[in-house]
Write an enzyme that holds these catalytic residues in place. Structure first.
Site, mmCIF file in Angstrom:
data_model
loop_
_atom_site.group_PDB
_atom_site.id
_atom_site.type_symbol
_atom_site.label_atom_id
_atom_site.label_comp_id
_atom_site.label_asym_id
_atom_site.label_seq_id
_atom_site.Cartn_x
_atom_site.Cartn_y
_atom_site.Cartn_z
ATOM 1 N N PRO A 41 0.834 -1.202 0.000
ATOM 2 C CA PRO A 41 0.000 0.000 0.000
ATOM 3 C C PRO A 41 0.869 1.252 0.000
ATOM 4 O O PRO A 41 1.797 1.371 0.796
ATOM 5 C CB PRO A 41 -0.798 -0.120 1.301
ATOM 6 N N THR A 84 0.744 5.697 -0.620
ATOM 7 C CA THR A 84 -0.003 6.937 -0.816
ATOM 8 C C THR A 84 0.231 7.453 -2.224
ATOM 9 O O THR A 84 1.376 7.507 -2.693
ATOM 10 C CB THR A 84 0.458 7.993 0.198
ATOM 11 N N ALA A 104 -4.079 3.842 1.603
ATOM 12 C CA ALA A 104 -5.047 3.956 2.696
ATOM 13 C C ALA A 104 -6.320 4.670 2.272
ATOM 14 O O ALA A 104 -6.282 5.707 1.611
ATOM 15 C CB ALA A 104 -4.406 4.681 3.874
ATOM 16 N N HIS A 150 -5.090 -0.888 8.764
ATOM 17 C CA HIS A 150 -3.813 -0.166 8.815
ATOM 18 C C HIS A 150 -3.500 0.191 10.268
ATOM 19 O O HIS A 150 -3.857 1.249 10.767
ATOM 20 C CB HIS A 150 -3.906 1.088 7.954
ATOM 21 N N GLY A 151 -2.800 -0.730 10.914
ATOM 22 C CA GLY A 151 -2.396 -0.512 12.303
ATOM 23 C C GLY A 151 -0.955 -0.072 12.418
ATOM 24 O O GLY A 151 -0.333 -0.260 13.470
ATOM 25 N N ALA A 152 -0.411 0.520 11.344
ATOM 26 C CA ALA A 152 1.004 0.888 11.295
ATOM 27 C C ALA A 152 1.177 2.378 11.017
ATOM 28 O O ALA A 152 0.210 3.136 10.956
ATOM 29 C CB ALA A 152 1.698 0.072 10.205
ATOM 30 N N ASN A 153 2.442 2.783 10.862
ATOM 31 C CA ASN A 153 2.811 4.111 10.388
ATOM 32 C C ASN A 153 2.207 5.251 11.206
ATOM 33 O O ASN A 153 1.925 6.320 10.681
ATOM 34 C CB ASN A 153 2.461 4.261 8.905
ATOM 35 N N TYR A 158 -0.728 5.705 12.633
ATOM 36 C CA TYR A 158 -2.123 6.110 12.485
ATOM 37 C C TYR A 158 -2.959 5.587 13.666
ATOM 38 O O TYR A 158 -2.436 5.020 14.607
ATOM 39 C CB TYR A 158 -2.655 5.672 11.123
ATOM 40 N N ARG A 214 -1.766 -4.669 9.276
ATOM 41 C CA ARG A 214 -0.406 -4.151 9.131
ATOM 42 C C ARG A 214 0.027 -3.462 10.426
ATOM 43 O O ARG A 214 -0.763 -2.733 11.040
ATOM 44 C CB ARG A 214 -0.326 -3.165 7.965
#
Length: 372
Positions: A24, A26, A58, A171-174, A176, A228
């Site tokens: 994924p 952006t 995302a 999206h449980g990363a980066n 957020y 993630r």
């Protein structure tokens, strides 16, 4: 050893033609309201022709969780026609279509929220590596808002099913929102959603439960649900490798289809002294112990990189290389390694025809440090 061209079948029966996943990324190519553009459809159509599955960039599940202008949205039913087009163009390339769903939380850019205050687990501003970036203070979510956001993840999953996607990635990363609830830096709550590791996991647990309830209600065929995660945060306090091992212990007890580690380099070593004997990917692989398929990622550009990652994972995600080299998988399959784009990404973006919003975003990106 597993080879990249071997098919892979998840435990729910969904089959991929090979071990490659488009990571994924952006693209800032959507309209301001989150509707998909023709440029975006073309971008995914090109890159879907070689990989086993595409994970989209995302898509926000609520307007108050929009992370940046140009972001895909899955927050309303009126987005279904274009979301269906997106799933179709990916399928036409022979790949499975997975939409990544998220809420930006305190990482939402002010321009995306039209002046509204960002929400998070607590009223603690983000701490960026890039000290020049603004760090507005978010507002702590009420319990009612938490419940509404959990429900929104379920509704986003319903839309993904109705649009014809093969799955969703949480999206449980980066840094957020899902990660913000798990992190001791961003979550200073004293209620049921904060405090101990167990309580900081509650939000994630409830989102996963809601998503699977939605799948059971609406899906007419096997549906992928991945997760993630980022294994470390650079803040103190923040997520440590020990915290991540706890997280993995919880996630491997769920019906998740796969886990996807977020790394900028698959060879990266943890900052914690107790976890430097091998790479983060190796520690993660050992902790999961084959209970759930693992997607590895991080700087995969060559045949050697692919083989190294597949020693520790079932699947390998490719991001920036596919960004600048859309037919990279086909070159690998045909033995045309010498034709792969190998220059620095800041230079490589000049070799590919991007839409103007994406090109401008990439120029700015390679002058900054991403949150990983």
């Amino acid at each position: 050893m597993t080879t990249f061209n071997e098919p892979f079948t998840f435990t729910n029966g969904v089959k991929l033609r090979n071990r490659f996943i488009m990571a994924p990324m952006t693209t800032v190519q959507s309209f301001f309201d989150g509707t998909i553009t023709q440029d975006e459809l073309h971008y995914y159509a090109q890159r879907a022709k070689g990989v086993g599955a595409v994970i989209t960039g995302a898509a926000n599940v609520q307007a108050n969780g929009k992370g940046w202008p140009g972001e895909l949205s899955i927050a309303q039913d009126d987005k279904l026609p274009e979301l269906t087009q997106l799933a179709n163009v990916i399928h036409n390339g022979g790949a499975k279509a997975i939409v990544q769903i998220f809420h930006g939380g305190r990482m939402s850019e002010p321009a995306a929220l039209l002046g509204h205050q960002a929400l998070s687990a607590s009223a603690i501003p983000a701490q960026h590596r890039d000290k020049t970036r603004p760090t507005p203070i978010p507002r702590a979510m009420t319990v009612a808002e938490i419940h509404a956001t959990i429900a929104a993840f379920g509704e986003a999953t319903r839309r993904a099913i109705q649009a014809g996607f093969d799955g969703v990635e949480l999206h449980g990363a980066n840094t957020y929102l899902l990660q913000q609830f798990f992190s001791a830096h961003s979550n200073r709550r004293t209620d049921a959603y904060g405090g101990s590791l167990e309580k900081r996991y509650t939000f994630i647990k409830e989102v996963i439960a809601t998503v699977f309830k939605t799948v059971a209600t609406y899906a007419q065929k096997p549906f992928i649900v991945g997760y993630r995660f980022s294994p470390e945060e650079f803040t103190t306090p923040g997520i440590s490798m020990a915290d991540t091992l706890y997280l993995l212990a919880q996630l491997t007890q769920t019906p998740l289809t796969y886990l996807h580690v977020s790394l900028d380099d698959y060879q990266r070593v943890a900052t914690a002294a107790d976890y430097q004997a091998k790479s983060i990917l190796q520690y993660v692989h050992a902790a999961i112990a084959g209970k759930i398929p693992l997607i590895g990622v991080g700087g995969v550009r060559t045949r050697t990189d692919v083989n190294h990652v597949l020693q520790q994972t079932e699947l390998v995600a490719v991001g920036q290389q596919l960004l600048v080299d859309p037919y990279w998988v086909q070159k690998l399959e045909q033995g045309c390694d010498a034709d792969m784009i190998s220059s620095d990404f800041a230079q490589a973006i000049e070799y590919t025809n991007f839409s103007r919003p994406l090109y401008d975003y990439l120029v700015a990106r390679y002058r900054s440090t991403p949150n990983i």
